[in-house]
Design a protein around this motif. Structure first.
Motif, PDB file in Angstrom:
ATOM      1  N   ALA A  65       0.830  -1.203   0.000  1.00 59.10           N
ATOM      2  CA  ALA A  65       0.000   0.000   0.000  1.00 59.10           C
ATOM      3  C   ALA A  65       0.863   1.250   0.000  1.00 59.10           C
ATOM      4  O   ALA A  65       0.551   2.237  -0.681  1.00 59.10           O
ATOM      5  CB  ALA A  65      -0.927  -0.014   1.221  1.00 59.10           C
ATOM      6  N   GLN A  66       1.949   1.202   0.761  1.00 61.74           N
ATOM      7  CA  GLN A  66       2.859   2.343   0.805  1.00 61.74           C
ATOM      8  C   GLN A  66       3.480   2.590  -0.569  1.00 61.74           C
ATOM      9  O   GLN A  66       3.505   3.732  -1.057  1.00 61.74           O
ATOM     10  CB  GLN A  66       3.956   2.088   1.830  1.00 61.74           C
ATOM     11  N   GLU A  67       3.977   1.530  -1.190  1.00 63.04           N
ATOM     12  CA  GLU A  67       4.609   1.662  -2.500  1.00 63.04           C
ATOM     13  C   GLU A  67       3.622   2.180  -3.541  1.00 63.04           C
ATOM     14  O   GLU A  67       3.972   3.012  -4.390  1.00 63.04           O
ATOM     15  CB  GLU A  67       5.179   0.311  -2.932  1.00 63.04           C
ATOM     16  N   GLU A  68       2.383   1.678  -3.477  1.00 64.83           N
ATOM     17  CA  GLU A  68       1.377   2.117  -4.443  1.00 64.83           C
ATOM     18  C   GLU A  68       1.026   3.590  -4.243  1.00 64.83           C
ATOM     19  O   GLU A  68       0.851   4.325  -5.217  1.00 64.83           O
ATOM     20  CB  GLU A  68       0.131   1.254  -4.319  1.00 64.83           C
ATOM     21  N   ALA A  69       0.931   4.013  -2.985  1.00 64.98           N
ATOM     22  CA  ALA A  69       0.612   5.412  -2.710  1.00 64.98           C
ATOM     23  C   ALA A  69       1.710   6.339  -3.234  1.00 64.98           C
ATOM     24  O   ALA A  69       1.434   7.383  -3.833  1.00 64.98           O
ATOM     25  CB  ALA A  69       0.418   5.620  -1.205  1.00 64.98           C
ATOM     26  N   ILE A  70       2.967   5.945  -3.021  1.00 65.39           N
ATOM     27  CA  ILE A  70       4.089   6.756  -3.501  1.00 65.39           C
ATOM     28  C   ILE A  70       4.120   6.765  -5.028  1.00 65.39           C
ATOM     29  O   ILE A  70       4.307   7.826  -5.652  1.00 65.39           O
ATOM     30  CB  ILE A  70       5.413   6.214  -2.930  1.00 65.39           C
ATOM     31  N   ALA A  71       3.928   5.591  -5.631  1.00 65.37           N
ATOM     32  CA  ALA A  71       3.963   5.496  -7.096  1.00 65.37           C
ATOM     33  C   ALA A  71       2.833   6.305  -7.725  1.00 65.37           C
ATOM     34  O   ALA A  71       3.033   6.992  -8.736  1.00 65.37           O
ATOM     35  CB  ALA A  71       3.876   4.030  -7.521  1.00 65.37           C
ATOM     36  N   ASP A  72       1.635   6.233  -7.150  1.00 70.50           N
ATOM     37  CA  ASP A  72       0.490   6.975  -7.693  1.00 70.50           C
ATOM     38  C   ASP A  72       0.714   8.477  -7.602  1.00 70.50           C
ATOM     39  O   ASP A  72       0.371   9.225  -8.526  1.00 70.50           O
ATOM     40  CB  ASP A  72      -0.794   6.595  -6.947  1.00 70.50           C
ATOM     41  N   PHE A  73       1.308   8.912  -6.493  1.00 66.71           N
ATOM     42  CA  PHE A  73       1.525  10.353  -6.354  1.00 66.71           C
ATOM     43  C   PHE A  73       2.604  10.833  -7.329  1.00 66.71           C
ATOM     44  O   PHE A  73       2.481  11.902  -7.927  1.00 66.71           O
ATOM     45  CB  PHE A  73       1.929  10.698  -4.921  1.00 66.71           C
ATOM     46  N   ALA A  74       3.662  10.022  -7.499  1.00 70.07           N
ATOM     47  CA  ALA A  74       4.693  10.381  -8.467  1.00 70.07           C
ATOM     48  C   ALA A  74       4.107  10.442  -9.877  1.00 70.07           C
ATOM     49  O   ALA A  74       4.461  11.329 -10.676  1.00 70.07           O
ATOM     50  CB  ALA A  74       5.844   9.369  -8.403  1.00 70.07           C
ATOM     51  N   ALA A  75       3.200   9.520 -10.190  1.00 76.48           N
ATOM     52  CA  ALA A  75       2.558   9.520 -11.509  1.00 76.48           C
ATOM     53  C   ALA A  75       1.733  10.785 -11.708  1.00 76.48           C
ATOM     54  O   ALA A  75       1.694  11.344 -12.812  1.00 76.48           O
ATOM     55  CB  ALA A  75       1.675   8.275 -11.654  1.00 76.48           C
ATOM     56  N   ALA A  76       1.081  11.248 -10.630  1.00 82.45           N
ATOM     57  CA  ALA A  76       0.291  12.479 -10.726  1.00 82.45           C
ATOM     58  C   ALA A  76       1.190  13.670 -11.022  1.00 82.45           C
ATOM     59  O   ALA A  76       0.830  14.554 -11.818  1.00 82.45           O
ATOM     60  CB  ALA A  76      -0.484  12.699  -9.427  1.00 82.45           C
ATOM     61  N   LEU A  77       2.356  13.704 -10.422  1.00 87.60           N
ATOM     62  CA  LEU A  77       3.294  14.798 -10.694  1.00 87.60           C
ATOM     63  C   LEU A  77       3.832  14.718 -12.121  1.00 87.60           C
ATOM     64  O   LEU A  77       3.975  15.749 -12.802  1.00 87.60           O
ATOM     65  CB  LEU A  77       4.443  14.762  -9.689  1.00 87.60           C
ATOM     66  N   ARG A  78       4.113  13.507 -12.581  1.00 85.88           N
ATOM     67  CA  ARG A  78       4.584  13.355 -13.965  1.00 85.88           C
ATOM     68  C   ARG A  78       3.516  13.793 -14.954  1.00 85.88           C
ATOM     69  O   ARG A  78       3.813  14.432 -15.972  1.00 85.88           O
ATOM     70  CB  ARG A  78       4.996  11.898 -14.228  1.00 85.88           C
ATOM     71  N   GLU A  79       2.273  13.431 -14.655  1.00 82.79           N
ATOM     72  CA  GLU A  79       1.167  13.812 -15.542  1.00 82.79           C
ATOM     73  C   GLU A  79       1.003  15.334 -15.586  1.00 82.79           C
ATOM     74  O   GLU A  79       0.747  15.916 -16.649  1.00 82.79           O
ATOM     75  CB  GLU A  79      -0.123  13.147 -15.070  1.00 82.79           C
ATOM     76  N   LEU A  80       1.141  15.973 -14.431  1.00 83.56           N
ATOM     77  CA  LEU A  80       1.046  17.438 -14.388  1.00 83.56           C
ATOM     78  C   LEU A  80       2.144  18.061 -15.249  1.00 83.56           C
ATOM     79  O   LEU A  80       1.892  18.983 -16.031  1.00 83.56           O
ATOM     80  CB  LEU A  80       1.167  17.920 -12.946  1.00 83.56           C
ATOM     81  N   ARG A  81       3.365  17.571 -15.077  1.00 86.33           N
ATOM     82  CA  ARG A  81       4.484  18.117 -15.863  1.00 86.33           C
ATOM     83  C   ARG A  81       4.266  17.878 -17.357  1.00 86.33           C
ATOM     84  O   ARG A  81       4.552  18.748 -18.193  1.00 86.33           O
ATOM     85  CB  ARG A  81       5.790  17.462 -15.399  1.00 86.33           C
TER      86      ARG A  81
END
Length: 309
Positions: free
Chosen positions: A3-19
């Motif tokens: 769950a921790q890894e997924e939460a971190i990965a999902d948030f990083a993906a959101a930042l990549r999508e924004l960029r």
């Protein structure tokens, strides 16, 4: 942990999508837009290795021309998952059984400062290297009938001053009555780069024990001198008191340092947001080079001490 890894990965993906939505600007360009965070820290936020601090997230979002407030709830949700990972109860072994556990030795010989998340869930002890190794040997000899977790604080390698990140044996939350907190000298150690040297010149703003209102944003300015023979290129001040708690002063994780030639002075600026609860903010930073390694392991951390009222 999943769950921790997924939460971190999902948030990083959101930042990549924004960029991506704004044309994938280079991280150096984003750093220039921010003026408060290094390109390496911005890049790290998109990798998904660890959850970036809220300060880093806010600067990333602003550098993309978006509103940080739109990402606050998402970040807090991920932060709750990361903070709660592995917080379950520990089972008690039945009578007459031997519980087999691993012996964890973390001496931190790479000289790196722990980043956000690395200190979570650890017990931090101020032990010398010989004592740590002796305890590990004793634990193995006993067949790990008891659990021994030895974490030699990386501050002992990175120039710590005796006050540890959260969970240490030192006083975790100093009060205004403790101000100014007196830092002790770390063990002697050469600079990472031969001929490199730094000299603290002055607190340009917010000298120790300055009083600031709760919930305010102020700017701390230190003046340092490159007193050696090595150019400072890509250097920064990295916060070592991590992870940042809600009752602490908030800053970005890496405060960029303008490239500085030998013999020159540089003013280093860090925006600080004070908590809404009164108290003492005592926050420390270590200078790291462009590769993220501690530049001066034998020097005391740079710090600020603010009384929040």
């Amino acid at each position: 942990m999943r769950a921790q890894e997924e939460a971190i990965a999902d948030f990083a993906a959101a930042l990549r999508e924004l960029r991506k939505s704004v044309g994938n600007p280079p991280f150096r360009e984003m750093s220039g837009r921010s003026g408060a965070i290094s390109h390496t820290t911005l890049h790290e936020a998109t990798k998904g290795n660890r959850l970036p601090s809220w300060g880093t997230t806010a600067e990333f979002v602003k550098a993309c021309g978006a509103d940080p407030a739109a990402y606050r709830e998402r970040w807090e949700s991920a932060n709750r998952v990361v903070g709660s990972a592995g917080a379950g109860k520990t089972a008690t072994p039945a009578a007459g059984t031997i519980e087999s556990r691993a012996v964890h030795i973390d001496i931190g010989s790479d000289g790196e400062v722990p980043r956000a998340g690395e200190a979570e869930g650890r017990a931090w002890f101020r032990l010398s290297r010989p004592v740590a190794l002796a305890l590990a040997t004793a634990a193995v000899g006993m067949g790990t009938a008891i659990v021994i977790v030895v974490a030699v604080d990386r501050d002992s390698q990175a120039g710590g001053d005796g006050l540890k990140p959260s969970g240490s044996l030192a006083k975790a939350t100093p009060s205004p009555a403790d101000c100014p907190v007196r830092a002790s000298n770390p063990p002697p150690a050469p600079p990472r780069h031969r001929g490199d040297a730094a000299r603290f010149i002055a607190d340009i703003t917010l000298p120790d024990c300055s009083r600031v209102g709760a919930g305010k944003t102020v700017t701390k300015v230190w003046r340092l001198k490159n007193a050696g023979k090595v150019p400072w290129e890509g250097y920064s001040l990295r916060r070592i008191d991590v992870p940042q708690r809600a009752d602490q002063c908030q800053t970005i994780s890496d405060v960029p340092i303008d490239d500085t030639r030998p013999g020159k002075m540089v003013d280093i600026r860090a925006d600080i947001t004070t908590p809404r609860k009164p108290g003492l903010c005592y926050v420390r930073f270590k200078m790291v080079d462009a590769s993220g390694k501690v530049a001066f392991p034998g020097s005391r951390p740079v710090n600020f001490q603010i009384i929040v009222q």
